[in-house]
Design a protein around this motif. Structure first.
Motif, PDB file in Angstrom:
ATOM      1  N   ARG A   1       4.083 106.404 -39.618  1.00 52.71           N
ATOM      2  CA  ARG A   1       4.127 105.854 -40.967  1.00 52.71           C
ATOM      3  C   ARG A   1       4.994 106.685 -41.895  1.00 52.71           C
TER       4      ARG A   1
ATOM      5  N   GLN B   1       1.786  97.790 -48.161  1.00 52.03           N
ATOM      6  CA  GLN B   1       1.345  98.370 -46.892  1.00 52.03           C
ATOM      7  C   GLN B   1       1.536  99.882 -46.877  1.00 52.03           C
TER       8      GLN B   1
ATOM      9  N   GLN C   1      -2.948 110.625 -43.709  1.00 54.82           N
ATOM     10  CA  GLN C   1      -4.313 111.133 -43.787  1.00 54.82           C
ATOM     11  C   GLN C   1      -4.441 112.615 -43.437  1.00 54.82           C
TER      12      GLN C   1
ATOM     13  N   TYR D   1      -1.977 102.803 -47.211  1.00 54.44           N
ATOM     14  CA  TYR D   1      -2.261 103.569 -45.999  1.00 54.44           C
ATOM     15  C   TYR D   1      -1.552 104.916 -46.077  1.00 54.44           C
TER      16      TYR D   1
END
Length: 348
Positions: free
Chosen positions: A101, A124, A131, A128
């Motif tokens: 990503r 999108q 993380q 997201y």
């Protein structure tokens, strides 16, 4: 096979545990019934049962640890030396997904997309975030209660605020002066006040003086009236403020930006002028992302090229959402590398 072994150990453990009351019952009944066995035999039976219980309990805990239900972190570390493991937790799959990503931020074909596809693509990306780019993310500032929601808080990755250990005297010391800039105060200083608890000095600005600003008594908050974005129409730029405060060569640990749409022109100017070069984190509210998706995508991509990683998404519930997307969202970018994003950070 390890799972089968773990299950077998647990079955034996609970079976042995169930024998303890039975053994005690048998031992106590020897006095009342006609079992003329020596009392020493009873004591030995109870002692062996207790030893067995202790040994099997140890094996039971060990089996839980090995199949991942108990994670024991080293006392002096947040993570192990293996950059793909957090303690005993394997996060390699998470890292691989984050890297995929993260690479999407290099996409150059957005100009050829229709407005609807740009909105979908950017949504999108926003919804997201990466993380594994931050070990400790905290919401800072209570914000102001508006009757149905809080507004005014920001998310901060506290990894950049961990004091460095001085091995000479064993004290926690931060070698860098902690400087925070805040654009857009209005009548809520909860974020700014909480940042001073980390030893930071906060330079806060708003286009109008408010009662909350005038009543401030925190000596670690410097407040001024200023309209801040790209320098046009009487506004000042971030770079001009850095120069005025003799901070052009200083590290800015956090930049809060909530200037009601002025961030679209402001951030691009600050990036181009080099004002963002020494900023570690920026928390900004994107206003009406549906209407300005291309502009915000260019900002995000430009920050990406400066080494920022997108780490937090928080929709503004006070403003609410349109037919498809939230109107305003709080986002955070942190300047870090992508070698599984510093999960091997240590405190010593």
């Amino acid at each position: 096979m390890p799972l089968f072994k773990s299950i077998c150990i647990r079955i034996i453990f609970w079976y042995s545990l169930s024998l303890i009351p039975f053994s005690i019952l048998i031992s106590s009944s020897m006095d009342s019934c006609r079992f003329h066995r020596p009392r020493m035999h009873q004591t030995k039976l109870l002692f062996v049962s207790l030893i067995s219980l202790f040994a099997l309990s140890t094996m039971f805990i060990a089996s839980l640890k090995h199949d991942g239900r108990i994670v024991i972190l080293p006392e002096s570390k947040w993570a192990s030396s293996d950059s793909n493991r957090l303690g005993d937790l394997d996060i390699s799959a998470l890292c691989q997904e984050d890297q995929k990503r993260h690479r999407r931020m290099n996409f150059d074909g957005i100009e050829s997309l229709s407005r609807g596809k740009v909105q979908s693509f950017f949504a999108q990306i926003l919804q997201y975030p990466i993380q594994s780019a931050c070990v400790t993310m905290k919401r800072i500032g209570r914000g102001k209660w508006l009757g149905h929601c809080y507004d005014g808080h920001k998310y901060v990755c506290l990894d950049d605020f961990v004091p460095k250990r001085n091995h000479a005297n064993g004290l926690d010391q931060d070698e860098d002066e902690c400087i925070v800039y805040s654009f857009g105060v209005s009548d809520d200083l909860s974020f700014e006040n909480e940042m001073t608890h980390f030893g930071c000095h906060v330079y806060a600005y708003d286009q109008d003086w408010t009662e909350t600003m005038l009543q401030n008594k925190n000596p670690r908050i410097t407040l001024e009236k200023a309209s801040i974005h790209d320098g046009s129409k009487g506004s000042v730029t971030f770079g001009q403020l850095l120069s005025k405060n003799n901070h052009s060569a200083k590290m800015i640990k956090y930049l809060k930006v909530d200037i009601e749409g002025g961030e679209r022109k402001g951030l691009m100017e600050w990036i181009k002028s080099g004002a963002m070069d020494n900023v570690l984190q920026v928390g900004v509210e994107f206003h009406y992302t549906v209407n300005f998706a291309k502009e915000y995508w260019q900002i995000s991509k430009s920050l990406h090229r400066l080494g920022f990683v997108y780490i937090s998404y928080d929709p503004n519930l006070c403003v609410g959402r349109g037919p498809t997307y939230f109107h305003c969202v709080e986002v955070v970018f942190r300047k870090t590398t992508l070698d599984c994003l510093r999960l091997s950070l240590t405190l010593d």
